[in-house]
Design a protein around this motif. Structure first.
Motif, PDB file in Angstrom:
ATOM      1  N   GLN A  35      75.488  25.666  48.173  1.00 18.19           N
ATOM      2  CA  GLN A  35      76.972  25.780  47.725  1.00 18.19           C
ATOM      3  C   GLN A  35      77.633  26.115  49.338  1.00 18.19           C
ATOM      4  OE1 GLN A  35      76.456  29.791  45.305  1.00 18.19           O
ATOM      5  NE2 GLN A  35      78.084  30.175  45.293  1.00 18.19           N
ATOM      6  N   VAL A 147      80.432  23.045  44.098  1.00 18.75           N
ATOM      7  CA  VAL A 147      81.126  24.801  44.019  1.00 18.75           C
ATOM      8  C   VAL A 147      80.295  25.991  44.042  1.00 18.75           C
ATOM      9  CG1 VAL A 147      82.902  26.239  42.948  1.00 18.75           C
ATOM     10  CG2 VAL A 147      83.136  23.605  43.058  1.00 18.75           C
ATOM     11  N   GLU A 148      78.809  25.352  42.481  1.00 22.00           N
ATOM     12  CA  GLU A 148      78.006  26.471  41.532  1.00 22.00           C
ATOM     13  C   GLU A 148      76.668  25.506  41.896  1.00 22.00           C
ATOM     14  OE1 GLU A 148      77.419  30.185  38.467  1.00 22.00           O
ATOM     15  OE2 GLU A 148      79.158  28.794  38.890  1.00 22.00           O
ATOM     16  N   GLU A 150      73.424  24.592  39.844  1.00 22.22           N
ATOM     17  CA  GLU A 150      73.264  24.231  38.619  1.00 22.22           C
ATOM     18  C   GLU A 150      72.221  25.073  38.644  1.00 22.22           C
ATOM     19  OE1 GLU A 150      72.462  20.718  34.751  1.00 22.22           O
ATOM     20  OE2 GLU A 150      73.309  20.381  37.268  1.00 22.22           O
ATOM     21  N   LYS A 151      72.449  25.666  37.309  1.00 23.63           N
ATOM     22  CA  LYS A 151      71.204  26.865  36.856  1.00 23.63           C
ATOM     23  C   LYS A 151      70.581  25.626  35.919  1.00 23.63           C
ATOM     24  CE  LYS A 151      73.994  30.368  37.318  1.00 23.63           C
ATOM     25  NZ  LYS A 151      74.313  32.026  36.444  1.00 23.63           N
TER      26      LYS A 151
END
Length: 222
Positions: A35, A147-148, A150-151
């Motif tokens: 991230q 950016v974030e 992945e869950k």
């Protein structure tokens, strides 16, 4: 016998000088996702067949946008009992506090601090071992800054676990019910047998059946 041992020793020595005598690895994952703004560990381990002394290593970065490579870190390692000594140190690069070594494997991993999107690209770890006639190897890993992260959707996993758990619970319930039914049938059979035994021991004095008291009287005298 001595010739056999000598041949085995020469064979082992020959294997040590093989191209894979020095091996560099960055792990099984070809790409690391991290991230934006976080610190990331870039793994690198090398093994040397006959050990090493004053091994030289370096980390190079090739941006995903540019073809030029930048040198991030350069250092030397005296032996497996010493920590790396930095010669060219990027302020954004540091070594892990706990460097674990396994047998002939040495840890040359680095930590890249506060990554941003411009850090996405390929990172190559080079190692040169003077003790092995200057044998040099390298391994490359790709870093992707997102950016974030992945869950991972674990819904399907939870559903499967629930179904499996339900099936197992149902099987256990069936087994318990089966045992209870068998136990009840056994008790009922034992009670029936007790009734039959008790009935067979009663006196039959009125109907003249065999075993009655009427049959047990002595015959009249002539």
């Amino acid at each position: 016998m001595a010739g056999g041992w000598l041949g085995a020793a020469l064979l082992g020595l020959g294997l040590c000088w093989a191209p894979l005598a020095l091996e560099v690895s960055v792990g099984k994952a070809a790409t690391i996702f991290t991230q934006n703004g976080s610190d990331v560990l870039l793994p690198c381990h090398f093994t040397a067949c006959i050990g090493f002394e004053n091994a030289q290593f370096s980390w190079w970065f090739q941006s995903a946008q540019w073809f030029e490579s930048d040198q991030l870190y350069t250092g030397t390692v005296r032996n497996r009992n010493s920590r790396p000594v930095c010669k060219l140190c990027n302020p954004r690069v540091q070594l892990p506090e706990d460097i674990l070594h396994k047998d002939r494997e040495y840890n040359l991993s680095i930590i890249l601090l506060s990554v941003d999107f411009s850090d996405s690209g390929k990172y190559t770890c080079f190692v040169k071992n003077p003790k092995e006639k200057g044998a040099e190897h390298n391994a490359t890993i790709t870093l992707a800054v997102v950016v974030e992260l992945e869950k991972v959707d674990k819904t399907l996993t939870k559903i499967i676990a629930a179904v499996v758990g339900g099936v197992i619970g149902l099987l256990v319930l069936i087994l318990v019910a089966k045992k209870l039914i068998l136990f009840a049938l056994k008790k009922r059979k034992e009670k029936t047998n007790e009734c039959l035994v008790s009935s067979s021991g009663n006196d039959n004095t009125e109907n003249g059946l065999a075993g009655s008291k009427a049959d047990q009287k002595s015959a009249p005298k002539a």
